[in-house]
Motif scaffolding. Structure first.
Motif, mmCIF file in Angstrom:
data_model
loop_
_atom_site.group_PDB
_atom_site.id
_atom_site.type_symbol
_atom_site.label_atom_id
_atom_site.label_comp_id
_atom_site.label_asym_id
_atom_site.label_seq_id
_atom_site.Cartn_x
_atom_site.Cartn_y
_atom_site.Cartn_z
ATOM 1 N N SER A 47 0.933 -1.352 -0.225
ATOM 2 C CA SER A 47 -0.053 -0.242 -0.100
ATOM 3 C C SER A 47 0.433 1.376 0.137
ATOM 4 N N LEU A 48 2.122 1.537 0.491
ATOM 5 C CA LEU A 48 2.638 2.851 1.174
ATOM 6 C C LEU A 48 3.410 2.596 -0.549
ATOM 7 N N LEU A 49 3.954 1.664 -1.431
ATOM 8 C CA LEU A 49 4.324 1.866 -2.227
ATOM 9 C C LEU A 49 3.369 2.113 -3.186
ATOM 10 N N TYR A 97 7.577 10.007 0.406
ATOM 11 C CA TYR A 97 6.048 9.641 0.285
ATOM 12 C C TYR A 97 6.498 8.690 1.548
ATOM 13 N N PHE A 98 7.759 8.612 1.866
ATOM 14 C CA PHE A 98 7.892 7.784 2.944
ATOM 15 C C PHE A 98 8.468 7.887 4.236
ATOM 16 N N LYS A 99 8.143 7.923 5.694
ATOM 17 C CA LYS A 99 8.181 7.708 6.250
ATOM 18 C C LYS A 99 9.569 6.926 6.755
ATOM 19 N N ILE A 100 10.596 7.676 7.107
ATOM 20 C CA ILE A 100 11.357 6.638 7.425
ATOM 21 C C ILE A 100 12.255 6.786 8.280
ATOM 22 N N ASN A 101 12.325 5.027 9.373
ATOM 23 C CA ASN A 101 13.672 5.673 10.096
ATOM 24 C C ASN A 101 14.959 5.917 10.090
ATOM 25 N N LYS A 102 15.008 5.068 8.680
ATOM 26 C CA LYS A 102 16.692 4.898 8.912
ATOM 27 C C LYS A 102 16.529 4.895 7.622
ATOM 28 N N ASP A 103 17.763 5.761 6.962
ATOM 29 C CA ASP A 103 17.948 5.853 5.844
ATOM 30 C C ASP A 103 19.840 5.790 5.025
ATOM 31 N N ILE A 104 20.090 4.130 4.650
ATOM 32 C CA ILE A 104 20.772 3.472 5.268
ATOM 33 C C ILE A 104 21.445 3.743 3.510
ATOM 34 N N THR A 105 22.772 4.524 3.147
ATOM 35 C CA THR A 105 22.695 4.778 1.712
ATOM 36 C C THR A 105 24.608 4.661 2.034
ATOM 37 N N SER A 141 7.850 0.538 11.257
ATOM 38 C CA SER A 141 7.146 -0.396 11.313
ATOM 39 C C SER A 141 8.388 -2.097 11.905
ATOM 40 N N GLY A 142 9.503 -1.874 10.618
ATOM 41 C CA GLY A 142 10.136 -2.626 11.204
ATOM 42 C C GLY A 142 10.541 -3.670 9.670
ATOM 43 N N GLU A 143 9.749 -3.094 8.760
ATOM 44 C CA GLU A 143 10.778 -3.823 7.278
ATOM 45 C C GLU A 143 11.287 -3.197 6.544
ATOM 46 N N CYS A 144 12.299 -3.581 6.381
ATOM 47 C CA CYS A 144 13.489 -2.917 5.298
ATOM 48 C C CYS A 144 13.200 -2.913 2.983
ATOM 49 N N ILE A 145 13.644 -1.750 3.178
ATOM 50 C CA ILE A 145 13.460 -2.108 1.588
ATOM 51 C C ILE A 145 14.760 -1.879 1.008
ATOM 52 N N LEU A 146 14.754 -2.680 0.116
ATOM 53 C CA LEU A 146 16.186 -2.522 -0.554
ATOM 54 C C LEU A 146 15.776 -1.796 -2.057
ATOM 55 N N LEU A 147 16.646 -0.781 -2.991
ATOM 56 C CA LEU A 147 16.565 0.196 -4.025
ATOM 57 C C LEU A 147 17.263 -0.544 -4.604
ATOM 58 N N ALA A 179 5.603 -2.819 -16.138
ATOM 59 C CA ALA A 179 5.407 -2.443 -17.725
ATOM 60 C C ALA A 179 4.251 -2.494 -18.687
ATOM 61 N N LYS A 180 3.143 -3.312 -18.426
ATOM 62 C CA LYS A 180 1.939 -3.851 -18.902
ATOM 63 C C LYS A 180 1.381 -2.740 -18.607
ATOM 64 N N LYS A 181 1.380 -2.002 -16.820
ATOM 65 C CA LYS A 181 -0.641 -1.263 -16.573
ATOM 66 C C LYS A 181 0.727 -0.450 -16.121
ATOM 67 N N THR A 182 0.675 0.870 -16.863
ATOM 68 C CA THR A 182 2.231 1.362 -15.894
ATOM 69 C C THR A 182 1.097 2.113 -15.312
ATOM 70 N N GLY A 183 2.020 2.661 -14.208
ATOM 71 C CA GLY A 183 1.535 3.306 -13.312
ATOM 72 C C GLY A 183 0.862 2.989 -12.159
ATOM 73 N N ARG A 184 1.052 1.265 -11.672
ATOM 74 C CA ARG A 184 0.756 0.479 -11.056
ATOM 75 C C ARG A 184 2.101 -0.048 -10.418
ATOM 76 N N ILE A 185 2.643 -0.601 -9.624
ATOM 77 C CA ILE A 185 3.010 -1.812 -8.827
ATOM 78 C C ILE A 185 2.939 -3.065 -9.087
ATOM 79 N N LYS A 186 3.931 -3.724 -9.782
ATOM 80 C CA LYS A 186 3.561 -5.617 -9.645
ATOM 81 C C LYS A 186 4.108 -6.061 -8.475
ATOM 82 N N PRO A 187 3.849 -7.037 -8.222
ATOM 83 C CA PRO A 187 3.886 -7.580 -7.008
ATOM 84 C C PRO A 187 5.092 -9.007 -7.159
ATOM 85 N N GLY A 188 6.245 -8.586 -7.851
ATOM 86 C CA GLY A 188 7.026 -8.947 -8.363
ATOM 87 C C GLY A 188 7.906 -9.147 -9.181
#
Length: 244
Positions: A47-49, A97-105, A141-147, A179-188
């Motif tokens: 939902s956040l993405l 647009y994200f509330k970030i607890n820790k930014d690791i770069t 909330s504890g999740e880690c996102i890797l770009l 790439a098919k549904k531009t404007g959407r985030i795909k779960p995969g």
């Protein structure tokens, strides 16, 4: 009036029976608790993405128009995926647009962020390593996102950070710009193929590819992880591909 009490041997037998029953049921209860937590965390991250991407579209357009990004075409000029620059993703979508607890770069390989160093496929037959560790964010909330596209996705998420099990389809999931549904985030997976199929969410076999890579589609449609407890034939019969 004569009172009767349990003998020591009867008490020990009773306690033994209780112990056996507990040892049989407790792991199942713990597993169900973990699954509920993972599902809630997964839906929250998705939902956040989606919300952040939708907001960024209003300012920058869809991702293929962003700096350093664009459609990838094969030799037949067919669009197969979106190439996206992680720095641009961070600037346009994550930071505003994200509330970030820790930014690791800027992490090197020997430094720990919020992402585990390694993981396993759902069937535990393949090991993979997160080599691109220089763009990670930890949510409150504890999740880690890797770009990074270590697993051919724009976002790799560990729902509980470095905690185990670190298994694709349990606590590690992929998200990509579609790439098919531009404007959407795909779960995969980033590519337009090998995504929304039961074959890649089979806990017993990868069916020739990475087991667990498509399980996010199931979670979005069903809000559970029942695929962890189903035969492959049952999974195929209940897989409702094409929508999420």
């Amino acid at each position: 009036m004569q009172k009767h009490a349990f003998t020591l041997s009867e008490t020990l037998i009773t306690l033994g029976i209780i112990g056996v029953v507990a040892s049989m049921t407790l792991p199942s209860l713990v597993q169900k608790k973990h699954e509920k937590e993972w599902v809630v965390a997964y839906l929250r991250v998705y939902s956040l993405l989606e919300t952040a991407y939708s907001s960024s579209i209003h300012e920058y357009g869809t991702v293929e128009n962003w700096e350093g990004c664009g459609f990838y075409r094969n030799t037949n000029n067919e669009i197969t995926r979106i190439n996206a620059d992680k720095n641009t993703i961070y600037k346009n979508m994550i930071k505003p647009y994200f509330k970030i607890n820790k930014d690791i770069t800027g992490l090197s390989w020997d430094q720990d962020g919020c992402m585990p160093r390694r993981g396993l496929t759902l069937d535990k037959t393949q090991e993979f390593f997160f080599t691109g560790r220089d763009a990670q964010i930890r949510l409150p909330s504890g999740e880690c996102i890797l770009l990074d596209q270590t697993l051919n996705a724009h976002f790799t998420v560990d729902l509980n950070g470095q905690k185990e099990p670190n298994i694709l389809g349990k606590d590690i999931f992929l998200f990509s710009f579609d790439a098919k549904k531009t404007g959407r985030i795909k779960p995969g997976y980033n590519e337009i193929w090998w995504t929304d199929r039961a074959e890649y969410c089979d806990i017993r076999s990868g069916n020739g590819w990475m087991a667990g890579i498509s399980c996010g589609f199931w979670i979005l449609r069903n809000h559970n992880m029942n695929y962890l407890h189903m035969s492959f034939d049952d999974l195929k019969s209940k897989w409702n591909g094409g929508s999420w």
